[in-house]
Design a protein around this motif. Sequence first.
Motif, mmCIF file in Angstrom:
data_model
loop_
_atom_site.group_PDB
_atom_site.id
_atom_site.type_symbol
_atom_site.label_atom_id
_atom_site.label_comp_id
_atom_site.label_asym_id
_atom_site.label_seq_id
_atom_site.Cartn_x
_atom_site.Cartn_y
_atom_site.Cartn_z
ATOM 1 N N PRO A 133 7.285 5.245 -4.641
ATOM 2 C CA PRO A 133 6.633 5.458 -3.340
ATOM 3 C C PRO A 133 5.481 6.442 -3.473
ATOM 4 O O PRO A 133 5.565 7.403 -4.232
ATOM 5 C CB PRO A 133 7.741 6.045 -2.476
ATOM 6 N N LYS A 134 4.412 6.174 -2.762
ATOM 7 C CA LYS A 134 3.270 7.094 -2.800
ATOM 8 C C LYS A 134 3.644 8.407 -2.130
ATOM 9 O O LYS A 134 4.502 8.433 -1.246
ATOM 10 C CB LYS A 134 2.061 6.473 -2.104
ATOM 11 N N PRO A 135 2.993 9.510 -2.516
ATOM 12 C CA PRO A 135 3.276 10.801 -1.873
ATOM 13 C C PRO A 135 2.973 10.753 -0.376
ATOM 14 O O PRO A 135 2.102 10.013 0.074
ATOM 15 C CB PRO A 135 2.330 11.772 -2.581
ATOM 16 N N ALA A 136 3.682 11.545 0.378
ATOM 17 C CA ALA A 136 3.537 11.550 1.837
ATOM 18 C C ALA A 136 2.102 11.803 2.281
ATOM 19 O O ALA A 136 1.676 11.273 3.303
ATOM 20 C CB ALA A 136 4.469 12.586 2.449
ATOM 21 N N ARG A 137 1.360 12.581 1.516
ATOM 22 C CA ARG A 137 -0.022 12.881 1.919
ATOM 23 C C ARG A 137 -0.919 11.643 1.887
ATOM 24 O O ARG A 137 -1.991 11.628 2.466
ATOM 25 C CB ARG A 137 -0.601 13.986 1.037
ATOM 26 N N ARG A 138 -0.473 10.574 1.219
ATOM 27 C CA ARG A 138 -1.257 9.347 1.148
ATOM 28 C C ARG A 138 -0.710 8.250 2.058
ATOM 29 O O ARG A 138 -1.229 7.150 2.087
ATOM 30 C CB ARG A 138 -1.301 8.856 -0.305
ATOM 31 N N SER A 164 -0.655 8.028 5.438
ATOM 32 C CA SER A 164 -1.417 7.674 6.637
ATOM 33 C C SER A 164 -2.440 6.587 6.326
ATOM 34 O O SER A 164 -2.581 5.626 7.084
ATOM 35 C CB SER A 164 -2.089 8.904 7.228
ATOM 36 N N LYS A 165 -3.139 6.702 5.215
ATOM 37 C CA LYS A 165 -4.120 5.688 4.836
ATOM 38 C C LYS A 165 -3.426 4.355 4.550
ATOM 39 O O LYS A 165 -3.879 3.303 4.988
ATOM 40 C CB LYS A 165 -4.898 6.149 3.607
ATOM 41 N N ALA A 166 -2.309 4.411 3.841
ATOM 42 C CA ALA A 166 -1.577 3.188 3.501
ATOM 43 C C ALA A 166 -1.013 2.521 4.754
ATOM 44 O O ALA A 166 -1.059 1.293 4.883
ATOM 45 C CB ALA A 166 -0.451 3.512 2.523
ATOM 46 N N ARG A 167 -0.496 3.290 5.670
ATOM 47 C CA ARG A 167 0.057 2.706 6.911
ATOM 48 C C ARG A 167 -1.027 2.090 7.788
ATOM 49 O O ARG A 167 -0.805 1.061 8.417
ATOM 50 C CB ARG A 167 0.832 3.766 7.677
ATOM 51 N N ARG A 168 -2.208 2.729 7.835
ATOM 52 C CA ARG A 168 -3.315 2.141 8.598
ATOM 53 C C ARG A 168 -3.681 0.787 7.998
ATOM 54 O O ARG A 168 -3.923 -0.182 8.718
ATOM 55 C CB ARG A 168 -4.523 3.073 8.593
ATOM 56 N N PHE A 169 -3.728 0.718 6.673
ATOM 57 C CA PHE A 169 -4.029 -0.539 5.986
ATOM 58 C C PHE A 169 -2.967 -1.577 6.305
ATOM 59 O O PHE A 169 -3.268 -2.725 6.602
ATOM 60 C CB PHE A 169 -4.105 -0.283 4.477
ATOM 61 N N TRP A 170 -1.704 -1.172 6.267
ATOM 62 C CA TRP A 170 -0.586 -2.087 6.524
ATOM 63 C C TRP A 170 -0.645 -2.631 7.950
ATOM 64 O O TRP A 170 -0.455 -3.805 8.185
ATOM 65 C CB TRP A 170 0.731 -1.337 6.289
ATOM 66 N N ARG A 171 -0.918 -1.762 8.923
ATOM 67 C CA ARG A 171 -0.969 -2.183 10.324
ATOM 68 C C ARG A 171 -2.157 -3.102 10.600
ATOM 69 O O ARG A 171 -2.081 -3.976 11.461
ATOM 70 C CB ARG A 171 -1.053 -0.964 11.235
ATOM 71 N N ALA A 172 -3.262 -2.899 9.878
ATOM 72 C CA ALA A 172 -4.453 -3.707 10.099
ATOM 73 C C ALA A 172 -4.312 -5.112 9.547
ATOM 74 O O ALA A 172 -5.015 -6.036 9.984
ATOM 75 C CB ALA A 172 -5.663 -3.017 9.470
ATOM 76 N N ALA A 173 -3.402 -5.292 8.590
ATOM 77 C CA ALA A 173 -3.223 -6.618 7.975
ATOM 78 C C ALA A 173 -2.452 -7.531 8.913
ATOM 79 O O ALA A 173 -1.469 -7.102 9.520
ATOM 80 C CB ALA A 173 -2.483 -6.464 6.655
ATOM 81 N N PRO A 178 0.800 -1.225 0.000
ATOM 82 C CA PRO A 178 0.000 0.000 0.000
ATOM 83 C C PRO A 178 0.837 1.281 0.000
ATOM 84 O O PRO A 178 0.300 2.359 -0.237
ATOM 85 C CB PRO A 178 -0.837 -0.116 1.276
ATOM 86 N N LEU A 179 2.135 1.188 0.253
ATOM 87 C CA LEU A 179 2.990 2.375 0.250
ATOM 88 C C LEU A 179 3.589 2.658 -1.124
ATOM 89 O O LEU A 179 4.299 3.647 -1.297
ATOM 90 C CB LEU A 179 4.116 2.219 1.276
ATOM 91 N N VAL A 180 3.296 1.805 -2.107
ATOM 92 C CA VAL A 180 3.848 1.939 -3.452
ATOM 93 C C VAL A 180 2.715 2.150 -4.445
ATOM 94 O O VAL A 180 1.666 1.516 -4.353
ATOM 95 C CB VAL A 180 4.671 0.681 -3.829
ATOM 96 N N GLU A 181 2.916 3.032 -5.394
ATOM 97 C CA GLU A 181 1.910 3.328 -6.422
ATOM 98 C C GLU A 181 1.787 2.140 -7.376
ATOM 99 O O GLU A 181 2.740 1.801 -8.080
ATOM 100 C CB GLU A 181 2.322 4.576 -7.211
ATOM 101 N N THR A 182 0.630 1.498 -7.364
ATOM 102 C CA THR A 182 0.381 0.385 -8.280
ATOM 103 C C THR A 182 -0.917 0.562 -9.057
ATOM 104 O O THR A 182 -1.262 -0.273 -9.872
ATOM 105 C CB THR A 182 0.330 -0.956 -7.520
ATOM 106 N N GLU A 183 -1.623 1.656 -8.809
ATOM 107 C CA GLU A 183 -2.930 1.860 -9.430
ATOM 108 C C GLU A 183 -2.856 2.584 -10.768
ATOM 109 O O GLU A 183 -3.794 2.560 -11.536
ATOM 110 C CB GLU A 183 -3.832 2.630 -8.469
ATOM 111 N N ARG A 184 -1.748 3.248 -11.045
ATOM 112 C CA ARG A 184 -1.610 3.948 -12.326
ATOM 113 C C ARG A 184 -0.173 3.824 -12.806
ATOM 114 O O ARG A 184 0.745 3.598 -12.028
ATOM 115 C CB ARG A 184 -2.016 5.413 -12.205
ATOM 116 N N TYR A 185 0.011 3.965 -14.116
ATOM 117 C CA TYR A 185 1.334 3.785 -14.708
ATOM 118 C C TYR A 185 2.020 5.124 -14.959
ATOM 119 O O TYR A 185 3.210 5.261 -14.730
ATOM 120 C CB TYR A 185 1.204 2.996 -16.014
#
Length: 83
Positions: free
Chosen positions: A64-69, A71-80, A45-52
Amino acid sequence: MIGCERAMESGTLCEPWSAHKAYRLGMIMDIVPALKVDGKFVANPLVETERYLDEYGRIVHGSPKPARRWSKARRFWRAAPSI
């Protein structure tokens, strides 16, 4: 293996490459996801995989995803659950 330009970029910027970028450059043969959510493997979730490409036509897939994104990616990572 990657050419002098990419080697110079890597040595000068000291930025690590994602598995996606290494795959795109031919440095590795495959990408294996390591995060499992609800019994299914998912992309980092911390790496851009949705667009080329970005809006200017630059390749952003695997960056790497921009810093503004983060928090959402880290929450997802911690929940897994870890595997």
